[in-house]
Design a protein around this motif. Sequence first.
Motif, short mmCIF file in Angstrom:
data_model
loop_
_atom_site.label_atom_id
_atom_site.label_comp_id
_atom_site.label_asym_id
_atom_site.label_seq_id
_atom_site.Cartn_x
_atom_site.Cartn_y
_atom_site.Cartn_z
N GLU A 191 -7.78 33.15 60.28
CA GLU A 191 -6.71 32.20 59.99
C GLU A 191 -5.87 32.69 58.81
OE1 GLU A 191 -7.53 27.81 60.63
OE2 GLU A 191 -9.56 28.55 60.26
N ASP A 192 -4.57 32.47 58.89
CA ASP A 192 -3.65 32.88 57.83
C ASP A 192 -2.94 31.65 57.28
OD1 ASP A 192 -1.90 32.21 59.84
OD2 ASP A 192 -1.27 34.27 60.26
N TYR A 193 -1.96 31.90 56.40
CA TYR A 193 -1.28 30.78 55.75
C TYR A 193 -0.36 30.03 56.72
CZ TYR A 193 -3.25 32.25 51.34
OH TYR A 193 -4.13 32.56 50.34
N GLU A 194 0.00 30.66 57.79
CA GLU A 194 0.78 29.95 58.81
C GLU A 194 -0.06 28.86 59.46
OE1 GLU A 194 3.29 30.91 62.92
OE2 GLU A 194 2.76 32.54 61.55
N SER A 195 -1.34 29.14 59.68
CA SER A 195 -2.22 28.13 60.26
C SER A 195 -2.50 27.01 59.26
CB SER A 195 -3.54 28.76 60.72
OG SER A 195 -4.27 29.27 59.62
N LEU A 196 -2.54 27.34 57.97
CA LEU A 196 -2.70 26.31 56.94
C LEU A 196 -1.49 25.39 56.91
CD1 LEU A 196 -4.27 28.24 53.92
CD2 LEU A 196 -5.41 27.16 55.86
N GLU A 197 -0.32 25.96 57.11
CA GLU A 197 0.90 25.15 57.16
C GLU A 197 0.84 24.17 58.32
OE1 GLU A 197 4.79 24.12 55.67
OE2 GLU A 197 3.19 25.37 54.86
N SER A 198 0.27 24.62 59.45
CA SER A 198 0.12 23.74 60.61
C SER A 198 -0.83 22.58 60.32
CB SER A 198 -0.39 24.55 61.81
OG SER A 198 0.53 25.57 62.16
N VAL A 199 -1.92 22.88 59.59
CA VAL A 199 -2.87 21.81 59.21
C VAL A 199 -2.18 20.81 58.30
CG1 VAL A 199 -4.99 21.30 57.96
CG2 VAL A 199 -4.89 23.29 59.47
N ALA A 200 -1.42 21.31 57.32
CA ALA A 200 -0.70 20.42 56.40
C ALA A 200 0.30 19.56 57.15
CB ALA A 200 0.00 21.24 55.33
N ARG A 201 1.01 20.14 58.11
CA ARG A 201 1.98 19.39 58.90
C ARG A 201 1.29 18.31 59.73
NH1 ARG A 201 6.25 17.51 58.13
NH2 ARG A 201 6.82 19.52 57.19
N MET A 202 0.11 18.65 60.28
CA MET A 202 -0.64 17.67 61.06
C MET A 202 -1.07 16.50 60.18
SD MET A 202 -4.30 18.05 62.99
CE MET A 202 -5.12 18.15 61.41
N LEU A 203 -1.51 16.80 58.95
CA LEU A 203 -1.91 15.74 58.03
C LEU A 203 -0.75 14.79 57.73
CD1 LEU A 203 -4.12 17.78 55.51
CD2 LEU A 203 -4.87 15.80 56.84
N VAL A 204 0.41 15.36 57.44
CA VAL A 204 1.58 14.53 57.14
C VAL A 204 1.94 13.67 58.34
CG1 VAL A 204 4.05 14.59 56.63
CG2 VAL A 204 2.50 16.09 55.39
N ASP A 205 1.99 14.28 59.52
CA ASP A 205 2.39 13.55 60.73
C ASP A 205 1.39 12.46 61.09
OD1 ASP A 205 4.61 15.16 60.85
OD2 ASP A 205 3.80 16.51 62.38
N MET A 206 0.10 12.80 61.03
CA MET A 206 -0.94 11.83 61.42
C MET A 206 -1.01 10.66 60.44
SD MET A 206 -2.33 12.60 64.27
CE MET A 206 -3.83 11.63 64.24
N LEU A 207 -0.90 10.94 59.15
CA LEU A 207 -0.96 9.87 58.16
C LEU A 207 0.28 8.99 58.24
CD1 LEU A 207 -2.53 11.82 55.19
CD2 LEU A 207 -3.55 9.90 56.40
#
Length: 361
Positions: A191-207
């Motif tokens: 996993e790279d920082y692009e995948s971390l950005e996807s996790v962060a985006r999912m957190l924002v969207d889901m919350l």
Amino acid sequence: MISNQMIQNSIDDVRAITRIDLCVLDLNGAFIAATFEMEEMPENTVESFVQSPAESQSLQGYNFFKVYDEEQLEYILVARGISEDAYMIGKLAACQLQALIVAYKERFDKNNFIQNLLLDNLLLVDIYNRAKKLHIEQEACRVVFLIETKYEKDTVALETVRSLFGNSAKDFITAVDERNIVLLKEVSKYEDYESLESVARMLVDMLNAEAMTQVRVSYGTIVQQLKDVSKSYKEAKMAMDVGRIFYVDRTIMAYNTLGIGRLIYQLPMSLCEMFMHEVFGENTPDTFDEETLSTIHKFFDNSLNVSETARQLFVHRNTLVYRLEKLQKTTGLDIRVFEDALTFRIALMVANYMKYLDTLR
């Protein structure tokens, strides 16, 4: 200590499967949880059983069992009936309750350990020893996500994060203060920082969708050792602060993409004041009117393009040029020139940082 409701839920489940009634008492004979209406224990019955060396006992139509927290006697479990089935079910329920105590304590201990690990409150030897005891892998790639909620003690947001990541034994969710939720996530070496950005985006969207709340998410760099988790947490915290000061429109901040904001954040106040005096003299950004500041920001957003800026501001091109020339006379900086524009942009960021420092005083 586990709650009475957890104990009640546990024996209710056993009762639903086996049809054997159970109750749990404290060491004084007071009822904690029960699946049936039970009369008070005869005087000294529980006290006598507590003091006896026996682990179980049949008395007056009930089976009694001792439940320990490590080596300390904690509860008395009672199964109604003296048949072999009642004894076996009671014994199993006592074992289940004891396992529940261990699991709850381990979860609490893990949460406490992770909080101290994030805050860098542990010696290296303590990290290794406690991680081994709690069965936490020491050599694994991990990263810290920091989730800032709009309201204090947002339990809905916390439970939403736990529903997303709480099922993984390798990820940990905790809270170190009233406004921030911490997600310590294990990542694979691929996993790279692009995948971390996807996790962060999912957190924002889901919350935003599930918890109906506005959040900001930041994350640090990936670390290889458990002892370095505090480093990733500090980076995520800095990213959150830098984003709050310089990039107010962003909901996601990554430490490795903070750019010049990270440099300004580490400047001392005295150096900031010296720089601002050199650039603006007495005409600090605080003295600019709203129209001037709006024009400057829009001009920067459009990469110093006069025509596009005038179009978006709904003003004539000559009107915009007049405003810029007026600003030049006031500050000595012509932001149509790249070097002056760069100086002005940095100065505005420094001004925001100084305002932030003032709020901390």
